[in-house]
Design a protein around this motif. Structure first.
Motif, PDB file in Angstrom:
ATOM      1  N   ALA A 169       0.806  -1.229   0.000  1.00  0.00           N
ATOM      2  CA  ALA A 169       0.000   0.000   0.000  1.00  0.00           C
ATOM      3  C   ALA A 169       0.829   1.264   0.000  1.00  0.00           C
ATOM      4  O   ALA A 169       0.278   2.360  -0.132  1.00  0.00           O
ATOM      5  CB  ALA A 169      -0.934  -0.007   1.214  1.00  0.00           C
ATOM      6  N   GLY A 170       2.148   1.151   0.120  1.00  0.00           N
ATOM      7  CA  GLY A 170       2.970   2.343   0.268  1.00  0.00           C
ATOM      8  C   GLY A 170       3.222   3.129  -0.994  1.00  0.00           C
ATOM      9  O   GLY A 170       3.687   4.265  -0.939  1.00  0.00           O
ATOM     10  N   ARG A 206      -6.523   4.652  -1.957  1.00  0.00           N
ATOM     11  CA  ARG A 206      -7.225   5.917  -2.158  1.00  0.00           C
ATOM     12  C   ARG A 206      -8.591   5.702  -2.803  1.00  0.00           C
ATOM     13  O   ARG A 206      -9.601   6.267  -2.366  1.00  0.00           O
ATOM     14  CB  ARG A 206      -6.379   6.856  -3.035  1.00  0.00           C
ATOM     15  CG  ARG A 206      -6.971   8.252  -3.181  1.00  0.00           C
ATOM     16  CD  ARG A 206      -6.132   9.118  -4.107  1.00  0.00           C
ATOM     17  NE  ARG A 206      -6.125   8.604  -5.464  1.00  0.00           N
ATOM     18  CZ  ARG A 206      -7.121   8.772  -6.331  1.00  0.00           C
ATOM     19  NH1 ARG A 206      -8.225   9.425  -5.971  1.00  0.00           N
ATOM     20  NH2 ARG A 206      -7.040   8.294  -7.551  1.00  0.00           N
ATOM     21  N   GLN A 207      -8.636   4.877  -3.842  1.00  0.00           N
ATOM     22  CA  GLN A 207      -9.905   4.674  -4.546  1.00  0.00           C
ATOM     23  C   GLN A 207     -10.909   3.881  -3.717  1.00  0.00           C
ATOM     24  O   GLN A 207     -12.118   4.118  -3.789  1.00  0.00           O
ATOM     25  CB  GLN A 207      -9.644   4.005  -5.894  1.00  0.00           C
ATOM     26  CG  GLN A 207      -8.904   4.908  -6.869  1.00  0.00           C
ATOM     27  CD  GLN A 207      -8.705   4.286  -8.236  1.00  0.00           C
ATOM     28  OE1 GLN A 207      -9.532   3.507  -8.708  1.00  0.00           O
ATOM     29  NE2 GLN A 207      -7.589   4.620  -8.881  1.00  0.00           N
ATOM     30  N   LEU A 208     -10.427   2.945  -2.918  1.00  0.00           N
ATOM     31  CA  LEU A 208     -11.332   2.223  -2.026  1.00  0.00           C
ATOM     32  C   LEU A 208     -11.940   3.168  -0.995  1.00  0.00           C
ATOM     33  O   LEU A 208     -13.140   3.102  -0.691  1.00  0.00           O
ATOM     34  CB  LEU A 208     -10.589   1.089  -1.323  1.00  0.00           C
ATOM     35  CG  LEU A 208     -10.228  -0.119  -2.188  1.00  0.00           C
ATOM     36  CD1 LEU A 208      -9.222  -1.013  -1.468  1.00  0.00           C
ATOM     37  CD2 LEU A 208     -11.473  -0.921  -2.568  1.00  0.00           C
ATOM     38  N   ALA A 257      -4.175  -0.711   5.393  1.00  0.00           N
ATOM     39  CA  ALA A 257      -3.072  -0.584   4.445  1.00  0.00           C
ATOM     40  C   ALA A 257      -1.838  -1.288   5.005  1.00  0.00           C
ATOM     41  O   ALA A 257      -1.347  -0.924   6.082  1.00  0.00           O
ATOM     42  CB  ALA A 257      -2.777   0.890   4.184  1.00  0.00           C
ATOM     43  N   ILE A 258      -1.343  -2.282   4.270  1.00  0.00           N
ATOM     44  CA  ILE A 258      -0.175  -3.048   4.712  1.00  0.00           C
ATOM     45  C   ILE A 258       1.058  -2.526   3.993  1.00  0.00           C
ATOM     46  O   ILE A 258       1.107  -2.505   2.760  1.00  0.00           O
ATOM     47  CB  ILE A 258      -0.337  -4.551   4.418  1.00  0.00           C
ATOM     48  CG1 ILE A 258      -1.710  -5.057   4.885  1.00  0.00           C
ATOM     49  CG2 ILE A 258       0.792  -5.336   5.074  1.00  0.00           C
ATOM     50  CD1 ILE A 258      -2.009  -4.853   6.328  1.00  0.00           C
ATOM     51  N   ILE A 259       2.051  -2.072   4.760  1.00  0.00           N
ATOM     52  CA  ILE A 259       3.302  -1.605   4.174  1.00  0.00           C
ATOM     53  C   ILE A 259       4.461  -2.351   4.831  1.00  0.00           C
ATOM     54  O   ILE A 259       4.309  -2.934   5.905  1.00  0.00           O
ATOM     55  CB  ILE A 259       3.481  -0.087   4.346  1.00  0.00           C
ATOM     56  CG1 ILE A 259       3.548   0.290   5.835  1.00  0.00           C
ATOM     57  CG2 ILE A 259       2.357   0.679   3.646  1.00  0.00           C
ATOM     58  CD1 ILE A 259       3.890   1.743   6.063  1.00  0.00           C
ATOM     59  N   HIS A 260       5.602  -2.304   4.165  1.00  0.00           N
ATOM     60  CA  HIS A 260       6.781  -2.947   4.722  1.00  0.00           C
ATOM     61  C   HIS A 260       7.760  -1.893   5.213  1.00  0.00           C
ATOM     62  O   HIS A 260       7.842  -1.601   6.394  1.00  0.00           O
ATOM     63  CB  HIS A 260       7.430  -3.876   3.694  1.00  0.00           C
ATOM     64  CG  HIS A 260       8.616  -4.614   4.226  1.00  0.00           C
ATOM     65  ND1 HIS A 260       9.603  -5.131   3.418  1.00  0.00           N
ATOM     66  CD2 HIS A 260       8.996  -4.919   5.502  1.00  0.00           C
ATOM     67  CE1 HIS A 260      10.526  -5.720   4.155  1.00  0.00           C
ATOM     68  NE2 HIS A 260      10.181  -5.610   5.431  1.00  0.00           N
ATOM     69  N   LEU A 270      -3.372  10.322   3.649  1.00  0.00           N
ATOM     70  CA  LEU A 270      -4.740   9.851   3.439  1.00  0.00           C
ATOM     71  C   LEU A 270      -5.491   9.787   4.765  1.00  0.00           C
ATOM     72  O   LEU A 270      -6.685  10.090   4.833  1.00  0.00           O
ATOM     73  CB  LEU A 270      -4.724   8.472   2.776  1.00  0.00           C
ATOM     74  CG  LEU A 270      -4.288   8.424   1.312  1.00  0.00           C
ATOM     75  CD1 LEU A 270      -4.138   6.984   0.845  1.00  0.00           C
ATOM     76  CD2 LEU A 270      -5.285   9.162   0.425  1.00  0.00           C
ATOM     77  N   ALA A 271      -4.783   9.399   5.819  1.00  0.00           N
ATOM     78  CA  ALA A 271      -5.425   9.326   7.141  1.00  0.00           C
ATOM     79  C   ALA A 271      -5.895  10.698   7.610  1.00  0.00           C
ATOM     80  O   ALA A 271      -6.901  10.816   8.316  1.00  0.00           O
ATOM     81  CB  ALA A 271      -4.463   8.714   8.147  1.00  0.00           C
TER      82      ALA A 271
END
Length: 261
Positions: A13-14, A23-25, A34-37, A47-48
């Protein structure tokens, strides 16, 4: 499955397609985990600031099974349930032949692209089966049905995602969980721009790369329409047709179209 008021999980998601999916969801009134590494946290925070508690951020190395297995409980604690997952995260290999790749690089590509997708599906499926309706969307690649020069391991990992997802669809066909496999062609992301790859004729109609925004919209539309198979981009559609017609000819065409730098 329509995404409005659903809780959706997005990996990778990053940046690129993943950030656009998030964003579109959100624009479609979904809640998103959102899963990021390692990167992209600042973009997600922006976005938050707009969508508040409709979005949550979770760190995980998808190649690490323990990291993935802790995610469902974290997300349910935040959002109350999970209705769908989009396994978008993926990495390219170095542009080298199999003979020149070391096993560490090979293992990493398989761990992220295939095992990461497997871990996500295995970890979230029990929760999805308990929902009135749910969906799994796995992003493969045009390289999952057509070999790409000097990307043999990447193609193998995405072909594994293809067959795994199609098998999962068969297993879940009489359940509440829909399954979609996505085959993007060329998408204009940092992953592609930084890879050292040059596409001949990218400005032509047939081979112009999709923007992340376009790719994300196609993926979400395919999921909402419960499509079995989604081809994202003219290049994916053309090469899918040619590969079915004449696999060797299609392989020759892609080899001539792609030059490594």
């Amino acid at each position: 499955m329509k995404v409005s008021n659903k809780v959706m999980v997005v990996t990778g998601a990053g940046g690129g397609i993943g950030r656009e999916l998030v964003r579109q969801l959100l624009e479609k009134e979904a809640k998103v985990a959102a899963i990021i590494h390692k990167s992209g946290l600042e973009e997600i925070k922006s976005l938050a600031s707009v969508y508040g508690d409709k979005i949550s951020t979770h760190r995980a190395d998808l190649a690490n099974r323990a990291d993935v297995e802790k995610l469902p409980d974290e997300i349910i604690a935040t959002h109350g349930c999970i209705d769908g997952i989009i396994n978008n995260a993926g990495i390219l290999q170095h542009f080298l032949s199999v003979n020149d790749l070391d096993y560490e690089q090979i293992q990493r590509v398989m761990d992220v692209n295939f095992y990461g997708t497997l871990y996500m599906c295995k970890s979230f499926l029990p929760h999805l089966l308990n929902r009135p309706e749910a969906h799994i969307t796995n992003v493969s690649s045009m390289g999952g049905f057509l070999p790409v020069p000097l990307q043999s391991i990447y193609s193998a990992s995405k072909a594994a995602v293809k067959m795994f997802t199609e098998g999962l669809h068969l297993e879940l066909r009489d359940t509440n969980v829909g399954v979609t496999i996505v085959f993007p062609g060329g998408v204009d992301t940092n992953l592609v721009r930084n890879s050292g790859i040059e596409l001949e004729g990218v400005e032509s109609h047939s081979y112009k790369m999709l923007s992340p925004k376009e790719a994300a919209a196609i993926i979400i539309k395919g999921m909402e329409n419960n499509k079995y198979r989604v081809l994202a981009g003219n290049d994916a559609k053309v090469m899918d047709f040619l590969y079915r017609l004449n696999p060797k000819k299609a392989t020759d065409i892609i080899a001539n179209k792609i030059k490594t730098l």
